[in-house]
Structures are given as C-alpha cells and as structure tokens.
Design a protein around this motif. Structure first.
Motif, PDB file in Angstrom:
ATOM      1  N   SER A  17       0.866  -1.183   0.000  1.00 43.11           N
ATOM      2  CA  SER A  17       0.000   0.000   0.000  1.00 43.11           C
ATOM      3  C   SER A  17       0.901   1.230   0.000  1.00 43.11           C
ATOM      4  CB  SER A  17      -0.908   0.019   1.240  1.00 43.11           C
ATOM      5  OG  SER A  17      -1.771  -1.101   1.249  1.00 43.11           O
ATOM      6  N   THR A  24       2.221   5.076   0.498  1.00 37.86           N
ATOM      7  CA  THR A  24       2.054   6.122   1.507  1.00 37.86           C
ATOM      8  C   THR A  24       2.593   7.432   0.927  1.00 37.86           C
ATOM      9  OG1 THR A  24       4.202   6.098   2.648  1.00 37.86           O
ATOM     10  CG2 THR A  24       2.647   4.304   3.172  1.00 37.86           C
ATOM     11  N   ASP A  31       4.869   9.325   2.183  1.00 38.27           N
ATOM     12  CA  ASP A  31       6.228   9.606   2.647  1.00 38.27           C
ATOM     13  C   ASP A  31       7.238   9.490   1.502  1.00 38.27           C
ATOM     14  OD1 ASP A  31       5.212   9.922   5.179  1.00 38.27           O
ATOM     15  OD2 ASP A  31       5.615   7.841   5.773  1.00 38.27           O
ATOM     16  N   ASN A  78       9.831   6.952  -3.119  1.00 35.22           N
ATOM     17  CA  ASN A  78       8.490   6.928  -2.552  1.00 35.22           C
ATOM     18  C   ASN A  78       8.380   5.762  -1.584  1.00 35.22           C
ATOM     19  OD1 ASN A  78       7.402   9.164  -4.077  1.00 35.22           O
ATOM     20  ND2 ASN A  78       7.475   7.816  -5.860  1.00 35.22           N
ATOM     21  N   SER A  79       7.305   5.766  -0.814  1.00 35.97           N
ATOM     22  CA  SER A  79       7.178   4.792   0.272  1.00 35.97           C
ATOM     23  C   SER A  79       5.962   3.895   0.088  1.00 35.97           C
ATOM     24  CB  SER A  79       7.077   5.525   1.615  1.00 35.97           C
ATOM     25  OG  SER A  79       6.879   4.609   2.669  1.00 35.97           O
ATOM     26  N   ALA A  80       6.079   2.688   0.618  1.00 37.21           N
ATOM     27  CA  ALA A  80       4.964   1.740   0.626  1.00 37.21           C
ATOM     28  C   ALA A  80       5.103   0.857   1.861  1.00 37.21           C
ATOM     29  CB  ALA A  80       4.956   0.882  -0.635  1.00 37.21           C
ATOM     30  N   ILE A  81       3.986   0.308   2.310  1.00 41.81           N
ATOM     31  CA  ILE A  81       3.987  -0.557   3.485  1.00 41.81           C
ATOM     32  C   ILE A  81       3.346  -1.900   3.132  1.00 41.81           C
ATOM     33  CG2 ILE A  81       3.975   1.324   5.154  1.00 41.81           C
ATOM     34  CD1 ILE A  81       0.960   0.945   5.455  1.00 41.81           C
ATOM     35  N   VAL A 101       8.136  -1.249   6.076  1.00 42.75           N
ATOM     36  CA  VAL A 101       8.083   0.011   5.342  1.00 42.75           C
ATOM     37  C   VAL A 101       9.209  -0.007   4.319  1.00 42.75           C
ATOM     38  CG1 VAL A 101       8.221   2.524   5.488  1.00 42.75           C
ATOM     39  CG2 VAL A 101       7.202   1.216   7.381  1.00 42.75           C
TER      40      VAL A 101
END
Length: 234
Positions: free
Chosen positions: A97, A99, A101, A111-114, A123
């Motif tokens: 998913s 995020t 951040d 870019n960020s994902a969790i 993360v």
C-alpha cells in the motif's frame, strides 16, 4: 546474411549482459549487522552474502536467493540448526500500500509503501530512477527498485549503501538445477517439526530441574510459538 544475424545476436547478448547492475545493502538482523549484494538483470537476480564486507571474496558464500521473473519463482537456500534446506517460494507475494512519505537515498528520490509479510509489518522506500520491480532479500513488486526496507520495530533493516550500474558479472542460475527444492508449504512443515524435535532433544539432555525457553529469530514468522514472546518452553 548469417554473419549479420550472428552479429545482431552477439550484440543483443552483450547489451543484455551489460545491463546487469549491483546494489550493496547494509543489513541488520536484530543486533547483528551484515553486508549483502543484489545483482540483477531484467529477468533474474541473485541476493548473496558479502563475506567480511568484501564482494570479491566469494569462497565462503553459502546462502543464496535467486529470483526468476519468467517463472515468478524464488529459489533459495536456508540453514536451520546447521542443516541446509533448499526452498522454492513465490516471487514477491507481499501486497503493498503506497504512503505519502518520501526520502532521498544515495541521491535518488524514493516513494514509500507498506506491507505485512509473513507476520511482520515493513516500510519500503523505492526509486523509479531504476525501473526494476525488485529489492533486497525477498522484497519487490513495486514500480521501482527498493533501496531501503525495514520492519516496523526496526529489528530487520536493509539499506542500500552503494550502486554499480555497469556490472561485468553474469548471474549464476545453476542453483535451479543443482538441488531438490521443498515447496514453501513443505518447508514450513519441515521447519516446525525440526524445531520441535530439537526442543525435545534439548529437554531430554537438560539436567536443569527448572524449565527454560527456546526462541528463533527470523524475519518470517513460520512457527509463532517458537518465534514470538519467550519462545518454546522445555
């Protein structure tokens, strides 16, 4: 005509070989620190140890993890109680998913994902500057190369420390044919039975009148009783 075709095939092979790249990662497993190397191409990648922090010394490398993208399969070796296991796993089976951040790593905007993957939350920070759906260890499946990923408790961390964009090294895929591989399901069954048998042996050989606890630390929670809390009692 044959000479022209041979030249084209040779050129394609050369370009494919030249596109290989490598990323060094600083790896933290609880209180232990390591260096690992990810070598990747468009179709395969290999994740392996860097003994003593030196990539050129490959004699002591024992554990490997090969990703085969056309097969959507991971081939890996793992050690449990000094016994080597060879396992086939699904490629990038974690669900991400996004995020809002962002972070800059080695000069690349990420870019960020969790995700939650086999019992732990992670993360990740990935960069579209390198359009590989790949990353350290078993991680991948995003729209760019993962340069950093950590569990939410920071017990497990993978951080890129060096990128080599022009690597003159071919990826060795021979592990696929060398060994007999357990399916992931069969491996988890074998993992649990091996742990239980080991605990029984410890209990049988223990002279202590009081009970103790046996715990295994690993990024994947395969046997919760032995990997969470105090561990298995014996």
């Amino acid at each position: 005509m044959k000479i022209v075709l041979l030249t084209i095939v040779t050129l394609i092979s050369y370009l494919s070989f030249a596109q290989n790249m490598s990323i060094e990662y600083d790896v933290k497993y609880n209180d232990s620190s390591y260096k690992n190397l990810l070598i990747l191409s468009d179709s395969t990648s290999i994740w392996k140890d860097i003994p003593n922090g030196t990539p050129n010394n490959t004699e002591s490398i024992s554990l490997i993890l090969l990703k085969n993208f056309p097969e959507q399969t991971i081939y890996l070796s793992d050690v449990l109680f000094n016994k080597m296991f060879y396992v086939k796993d699904s490629l990038h089976c974690m669900k991400w998913s996004l995020t809002p951040d962002t972070k800059t790593i080695l000069g690349h905007k990420c870019n960020s994902a969790i995700t939650t993957f086999r019992g732990r939350k992670y993360v990740a920070f990935f960069s579209a500057d390198y359009p590989y759906s790949n990353g350290p260890w078993k991680f991948g499946g995003l729209t760019g190369l993962i340069l950093e990923v950590h569990s939410d408790d920071y017990a497990y961390q993978f951080t890129a420390s060096k990128i080599n964009k022009n690597l003159n090294e071919k990826i060795d895929t021979s592990i696929q044919k060398k060994y007999k591989f357990y399916s992931w399901s069969d491996f988890t069954t074998k993992f649990i039975s091996t742990v239980n048998n080991t605990v029984k042996m410890i209990k049988a050989n223990s002279d202590n009148e009081t009970n103790g606890y046996f715990k295994i630390d690993a990024p994947e929670i395969i046997y919760p009783k032995a990997q969470q809390g105090s561990g298995l009692e014996y």
